[in-house]
Design a protein around this motif. Structure first.
Motif, PDB file in Angstrom:
ATOM      1  N   ARG A 136       0.864  -1.191   0.000  1.00  0.00           N
ATOM      2  CA  ARG A 136       0.000   0.000   0.000  1.00  0.00           C
ATOM      3  C   ARG A 136       0.901   1.243   0.000  1.00  0.00           C
ATOM      4  O   ARG A 136       1.863   1.296   0.777  1.00  0.00           O
ATOM      5  CB  ARG A 136      -0.838  -0.064   1.282  1.00  0.00           C
ATOM      6  CG  ARG A 136      -1.633   1.149   1.594  1.00  0.00           C
ATOM      7  CD  ARG A 136      -2.227   1.051   3.013  1.00  0.00           C
ATOM      8  NE  ARG A 136      -3.462   0.302   3.070  1.00  0.00           N
ATOM      9  CZ  ARG A 136      -4.078  -0.011   4.217  1.00  0.00           C
ATOM     10  NH1 ARG A 136      -3.565   0.333   5.384  1.00  0.00           N
ATOM     11  NH2 ARG A 136      -5.209  -0.673   4.204  1.00  0.00           N
ATOM     12  N   PRO A 137       0.615   2.248  -0.854  1.00  0.00           N
ATOM     13  CA  PRO A 137       1.448   3.465  -0.817  1.00  0.00           C
ATOM     14  C   PRO A 137       1.330   4.148   0.550  1.00  0.00           C
ATOM     15  O   PRO A 137       0.245   4.207   1.133  1.00  0.00           O
ATOM     16  CB  PRO A 137       0.827   4.366  -1.899  1.00  0.00           C
ATOM     17  CG  PRO A 137      -0.132   3.533  -2.661  1.00  0.00           C
ATOM     18  CD  PRO A 137      -0.475   2.329  -1.843  1.00  0.00           C
ATOM     19  N   GLY A 138       2.446   4.643   1.054  1.00  0.00           N
ATOM     20  CA  GLY A 138       2.431   5.361   2.344  1.00  0.00           C
ATOM     21  C   GLY A 138       2.092   4.462   3.519  1.00  0.00           C
ATOM     22  O   GLY A 138       1.617   4.934   4.551  1.00  0.00           O
ATOM     23  N   HIS A 139       2.311   3.166   3.363  1.00  0.00           N
ATOM     24  CA  HIS A 139       1.884   2.186   4.366  1.00  0.00           C
ATOM     25  C   HIS A 139       2.613   2.407   5.698  1.00  0.00           C
ATOM     26  O   HIS A 139       3.839   2.295   5.773  1.00  0.00           O
ATOM     27  CB  HIS A 139       2.190   0.779   3.836  1.00  0.00           C
ATOM     28  CG  HIS A 139       1.446  -0.305   4.509  1.00  0.00           C
ATOM     29  ND1 HIS A 139       1.449  -1.597   4.059  1.00  0.00           N
ATOM     30  CD2 HIS A 139       0.653  -0.312   5.614  1.00  0.00           C
ATOM     31  CE1 HIS A 139       0.695  -2.347   4.847  1.00  0.00           C
ATOM     32  NE2 HIS A 139       0.217  -1.577   5.812  1.00  0.00           N
ATOM     33  N   ASP A 140       1.850   2.673   6.763  1.00  0.00           N
ATOM     34  CA  ASP A 140       2.456   2.875   8.087  1.00  0.00           C
ATOM     35  C   ASP A 140       3.024   1.555   8.595  1.00  0.00           C
ATOM     36  O   ASP A 140       2.354   0.522   8.565  1.00  0.00           O
ATOM     37  CB  ASP A 140       1.400   3.392   9.082  1.00  0.00           C
ATOM     38  CG  ASP A 140       1.015   4.840   8.786  1.00  0.00           C
ATOM     39  OD1 ASP A 140       1.832   5.568   8.197  1.00  0.00           O
ATOM     40  OD2 ASP A 140      -0.113   5.227   9.161  1.00  0.00           O
ATOM     41  N   ARG A 141       4.260   1.591   9.098  1.00  0.00           N
ATOM     42  CA  ARG A 141       4.938   0.351   9.473  1.00  0.00           C
ATOM     43  C   ARG A 141       4.420  -0.208  10.798  1.00  0.00           C
ATOM     44  O   ARG A 141       4.182  -1.389  10.933  1.00  0.00           O
ATOM     45  CB  ARG A 141       6.453   0.640   9.567  1.00  0.00           C
ATOM     46  CG  ARG A 141       7.324  -0.581   9.597  1.00  0.00           C
ATOM     47  CD  ARG A 141       7.333  -1.314   8.265  1.00  0.00           C
ATOM     48  NE  ARG A 141       8.142  -2.519   8.305  1.00  0.00           N
ATOM     49  CZ  ARG A 141       8.091  -3.481   7.403  1.00  0.00           C
ATOM     50  NH1 ARG A 141       7.292  -3.413   6.369  1.00  0.00           N
ATOM     51  NH2 ARG A 141       8.852  -4.546   7.518  1.00  0.00           N
ATOM     52  N   ARG A 142       4.283   0.677  11.773  1.00  0.00           N
ATOM     53  CA  ARG A 142       3.899   0.139  13.095  1.00  0.00           C
ATOM     54  C   ARG A 142       3.051   1.148  13.863  1.00  0.00           C
ATOM     55  O   ARG A 142       3.352   2.349  13.852  1.00  0.00           O
ATOM     56  CB  ARG A 142       5.168  -0.178  13.899  1.00  0.00           C
ATOM     57  CG  ARG A 142       4.912  -0.603  15.334  1.00  0.00           C
ATOM     58  CD  ARG A 142       6.179  -1.116  16.036  1.00  0.00           C
ATOM     59  NE  ARG A 142       5.915  -1.205  17.456  1.00  0.00           N
ATOM     60  CZ  ARG A 142       6.323  -0.304  18.354  1.00  0.00           C
ATOM     61  NH1 ARG A 142       7.071   0.745  18.003  1.00  0.00           N
ATOM     62  NH2 ARG A 142       6.003  -0.452  19.625  1.00  0.00           N
TER      63      ARG A 142
END
Ligand code: NAD
Ligand code: TYD
Length: 356
Positions: free
Chosen positions: A289-295
Motif C-alpha cells: 500500500r502506498p504510504g503504508h504505516d509500518r507500526r
C-alpha cells in the motif's frame, strides 16, 4: 447519558456500540442512530435493536445541516458519539475527497448543531465551568499519530503526523473538535483507538477479509512483506472504553484506547489459516500500500490509570470469539459480498424516506 445521538451506527463499531448501550446502560432513554448507509452501513447489524423501544434509526448524512439541526431540536440529545466516517485507508488513496468532506465537514456540522442546542457560552471557556450534563465524543484513531519505528508508543501528546488521506481527515476532525473546545468551551472528548476486530466488520478490512477468503479457498493478499504491526483491540473493549470516557473523562481531554496487542499482519494471517485448517499456500504477497504505516502501538496508561478502564478480552479470547462469529454468520457475509444487504433498508423502512 440518557438521550444519545450515535452517528455511523450502522457500521462496524457503531453497531456494536448501540448493542452495548442497549444491553448495559440502565439510565438510557433513547438512542438515535443517524447513518447515511454508505456501502459500509449495514442495518442488518441492528436487527435485534429494532425491537427495542429506546432505539430509532434515521437515514441521513452528518453533513446535512438542516437534518442534524432538526434532530437536535426534536430529541434534545445530551450526548453525541460520532462514529460516522469514511474509514478505509485503501479507499482514501483512490478517492480522498469524500474523506475530507465526511470526516471533517461532517464533524463540524455536528459540533455546530450541538453548540446551538446546548447554548454553549464562550465565556465558559474562561471560567472552565463547562456546561454540565452534555458531552460530544469524537471517535478518532491512533492513525492520526503517523507511524512508529521498532520502538516507542503513541501517547496523547505525540504530535499528529498522519500519512494517508484517511488519517489526515481524521486528524483534521480532531483539530476542529479541539478548536470548538478551546474557542467556545464545547464539552468534548476525543478518543484515539487502535485497530478493532470483532463481529460485523466489513470484509474489506484485514481480519474479516482474510477469514472470508480462507472459507472461500481464495488467495489472501498480504501487502508488502506482511511485517507491518498493528495493535489489536476487541471491539467490545472499545465500546466499554468509550462509555468510561463518557462517564468519567475530563472534558477537553484526549484518551488513547488500546489493549497492548501488537501483532505483525503475517502473524494474524497465519493464525487465521491455522485455526481454519487451511494451508499457507493461500498466502499471496502483493504490492505494498502506498504510504503504508509500518507500526502502530498505543500507550493506554492515561485511560487505565486516570479512569480505571481495562480491556476485558485478551487477544486469544477476542480472536477466538471473532472467528466463531464469522463461522456462525456466513450468511451475513454472503449478503454483503453479493450486495443483498443494501436492500434491507428499503424492506424495513420503505422507499428512500428517512426512517425513525
Ligand atoms: P465503518 O466504515 O464500518 O462505518 C462507518 C459508518 O458511517 C457506516 O455505517 C456509514 O454508512 C456511516 N457513514 C459514512 N459517511 C456518513 C455520512 N456522511 N453521514 C452519516 N453516516 C455516514 O467504520 P468503523 O470501522 O465502524 O469505524 C467507526 C469510527 O471509528 C470511524 O470514525 C473510524 O475512524 C474510527 N476508528 C475505527 C477503527 C477500526 O479499527 N475500525 C479504529 C479506530 C477508530
Ligand atoms: P486494515 O484492516 O485496512 O486497517 P488499517 O489500514 O486501518 O490499519 O489493514 C490492517 C493491516 O493489514 C494494514 O497494515 C494493511 C494490511 N492489509 C493487508 O496486508 N492485506 C489486505 O488485504 C488488507 C485489507 C490489509
Amino acid at each position: 447519558m440518557k438521550k444519545v445521538l450515535v452517528t455511523g451506527g450502522a457500521g462496524f463499531i457503531g453497531s456494536n456500540f448501540i448493542h452495548y448501550l442497549l444491553c448495559g446502560q440502565k439510565a438510557l432513554e433513547l438512542v438515535v442512530n443517524l447513518d447515511a448507509l454508505t456501502y459500509a452501513g449495514n442495518l442488518e447489524n441492528l436487527k435485534e435493536a429494532e425491537h427495542d423501544s429506546r432505539y430509532r434509526f434515521v437515514k441521513g448524512d452528518i453533513r446535512d445541516k438542516e437534518l442534524v439541526g432538526r434532530l437536535f431540536a426534536t430529541y434534545d440529545f445530551d450526548t453525541v458519539v460520532n462514529f460516522a466516517a469514511e474509514s478505509h485507508v485503501d479507499r482514501s488513496i483512490v478517492e480522498p475527497e469524500i474523506f475530507l468532506t465526511t470526516n471533517v465537514i461532517g464533524t463540524q456540522t455536528l459540533l455546530d448543531a450541538a453548540k446551538r442546542q446546548w447554548k454553549i457560552n464562550p465565556e465558559d471557556k474562561y471560567s472552565r465551568e463547562f456546561r454540565s450534563g452534555v458531552r460530544y465524543l469524537q471517535v478518532s484513531t491512533d492513525e492520526v499519530y503517523g507511524a512508529l519505528g521498532k520502538s516507542g508508543m503513541f501517547t496523547e501528546t505525540t504530535p499528529l503526523s498522519p500519512n494517508s488521506p484517511y488519517s489526515a481527515s481524521k486528524a483534521g476532525a480532531d483539530f476542529v473538535v479541539r478548536a470548538y473546545h478551546e474557542t467556545y468551551g464545547m464539552p468534548v472528548n476525543i478518543t484515539r483507538c487502535s485497530n478493532n476486530y470483532g463481529p460485523y466488520q466489513f470484509p474489506e478490512k484485514l481480519i474479516p477479509l482474510m477469514i472470508y477468503n480462507c472459507l472461500q479457498n481464495k488467495m489472501l493478499p498480504v501487502y508488502g512483506d506482511g511485517m507491518q504491526i498493528r495493535d489489536w483491540l476487541y471491539v467490545e473493549d472499545h465500546c466499554s472504553a468509550i462509555c468510561t470516557v463518557l462517564e468519567k473523562g475530563k472534558l477537553g481531554e484526549v484518551y488513547n484506547i488500546g489493549g497492548n496487542n501488537e501483532k505483525a499482519n503475517i502473524e494474524i494471517v497465519k493464525l487465521l489459516l491455522k485455526t481454519l485448517n487451511k494451508g499457507e499456500e493461500l498466502i499471496a504477497y502483493v504490492k505494498d500500500r502506498p504510504g503504508h504505516d509500518r507500526r502502530y502501538a498505543i500507550d493506554n496508561s492515561k485511560i487505565t490509570s486516570e479512569l480505571g478502564w481495562a480491556p476485558a478480552y485478551s487477544f486469544e479470547e477476542g480472536i477466538t470469539k471473532t472467528i466463531q462469529w464469522y463461522l456462525e454468520n456466513q450468511e451475513w457475509m454472503e449478503r454483503i459480498t453479493s450486495g443483498v444487504y443494501q436492500n434491507y433498508y428499503a424492506s424495513m423502512y420503505g422507499g428512500d424516506k428517512g426512517g425513525s
